[in-house]
Design an enzyme around this catalytic site. Structure first.
Site, PDB file in Angstrom:
ATOM      1  N   LYS A  34      -7.925  -5.287  -3.353  1.00 33.99           N
ATOM      2  CA  LYS A  34      -6.491  -5.479  -3.565  1.00 33.99           C
ATOM      3  C   LYS A  34      -6.102  -6.957  -3.571  1.00 33.99           C
ATOM      4  CE  LYS A  34      -5.037  -0.998  -1.670  1.00 33.99           C
ATOM      5  NZ  LYS A  34      -4.126  -0.331  -0.719  1.00 33.99           N
ATOM      6  N   ASP A  70       0.860  -1.168   0.000  1.00 29.91           N
ATOM      7  CA  ASP A  70       0.000   0.000   0.000  1.00 29.91           C
ATOM      8  C   ASP A  70       0.909   1.234   0.000  1.00 29.91           C
ATOM      9  OD1 ASP A  70      -2.314   1.709   0.564  1.00 29.91           O
ATOM     10  OD2 ASP A  70      -1.476   1.841   2.587  1.00 29.91           O
ATOM     11  N   ASN A 123      -8.993  -0.960   3.143  1.00 26.90           N
ATOM     12  CA  ASN A 123      -8.828  -1.382   1.749  1.00 26.90           C
ATOM     13  C   ASN A 123      -7.620  -2.307   1.573  1.00 26.90           C
ATOM     14  OD1 ASN A 123      -6.871   0.621   2.018  1.00 26.90           O
ATOM     15  ND2 ASN A 123      -7.378   1.667   0.118  1.00 26.90           N
ATOM     16  N   ASP A 161      -0.207   5.188   0.695  1.00 25.11           N
ATOM     17  CA  ASP A 161      -0.460   6.199   1.727  1.00 25.11           C
ATOM     18  C   ASP A 161      -0.590   5.545   3.102  1.00 25.11           C
ATOM     19  OD1 ASP A 161      -0.898   8.850   0.175  1.00 25.11           O
ATOM     20  OD2 ASP A 161      -1.982   7.326  -0.953  1.00 25.11           O
TER      21      ASP A 161
END
Length: 251
Positions: A173, A11, A199, A13
């Site tokens: 994802k 990931d 997420n 951020d």
């Protein structure tokens, strides 16, 4: 060296990037060591390709990428492999929910990011990838979540405790990483997935090793196999040292 893990799905951020949106020199150094050892590094982000690619370029990555929470899988930079589109009618309904309670919203189409302040109302003429809301009002966000769940056909996550991110059902994802594994001839057991938000949850649950950052949401930490330092303290460098090179971390 033959690494047990061959794919590092990161990931961006709150994970790869520190709070200043920078990949620190220490993290860059260890990512390069991983790549040199034959590990594939895959950016797995809620961002659009145009926003994610400069970081892939900085790292010299030519490997597959997952963008917009899995709505896009790239075989290589600028070479799209699969795109999962959202029904424009769902986008229209989500826009109307935002207007009802004056909630800040944004949506990703294949051409750009559309926000509350530049929304032109052309829903059917575009290819849609993701819709998002932001509100710091917990009650309002919960009410909105319930309305979205009632709509059906949606994959609902977040990239911060104050937002909701919506993709087509089944698009996340983890599904993106599975497709990347097929492209690279790997198995999910050979994947380390790292993240901090909802997420990232499916990827963390379904990969060989699921890692939560020290700054991750509690739900993510609870589901992860391991928790490392925060994004401001080179957590990714720690992942690589510990789980790819099996090095003890000096405290």
């Amino acid at each position: 060296m033959t690494a047990k893990y061959r794919l590092l799905a990161l990931d961006m951020d709150g994970t790869l990037l520190n709070d200043e949106q920078i990949i620190t020199p220490t993290t860059v150094k260890w990512l390069q060591k991983a790549v040199d050892a034959g590990v594939h590094v895959c950016l797995s982000t809620g961002r659009a390709f145009t926003s994610a690619f400069p970081y892939a370029e900085q790292l010299g990555l030519v490997t597959p990428m997952i963008t917009v929470n899995g709505s896009e899988v790239w075989r290589a930079p600028h070479e799209i492999y699969r795109r999962s589109l959202m029904d424009p009618m769902l986008v229209q309904q989500m826009y109307e929910l935002a207007k009802e309670d004056d909630i800040w919203f944004w949506a990703y189409s294949t051409e750009k990011v559309h926000k509350q302040d530049n929304w032109d109302g052309d829903v059917t003429g575009r290819e849609w990838l993701k819709f998002g809301y932001h509100t710091e009002d917990d009650d309002l966000r919960h009410k909105l979540l319930l309305r979205l769940q009632d709509m059906g056909g949606l994959e609902i996550t977040n990239s911060s405790p104050h937002n909701l991110e919506i993709n087509p059902l089944g698009v996340n994802k983890a599904a993106g990483i599975m497709e990347v594994c097929k492209l690279l001839g790997l198995d999910m057991s050979q994947v380390i997935a790292v993240g901090d938000s909802l997420n990232d949850l499916a990827a963390i649950q379904q990969s060989g090793l699921g890692v939560a950052m020290g700054n991750a949401q509690e739900t993510v930490k609870e589901e992860a196999d391991a928790v490392v330092a925060s994004n401001n303290n080179d957590g990714i460098a720690e992942v690589i040292q510990k789980y790819i090179f099996n090095k003890a971390i000096a405290k």
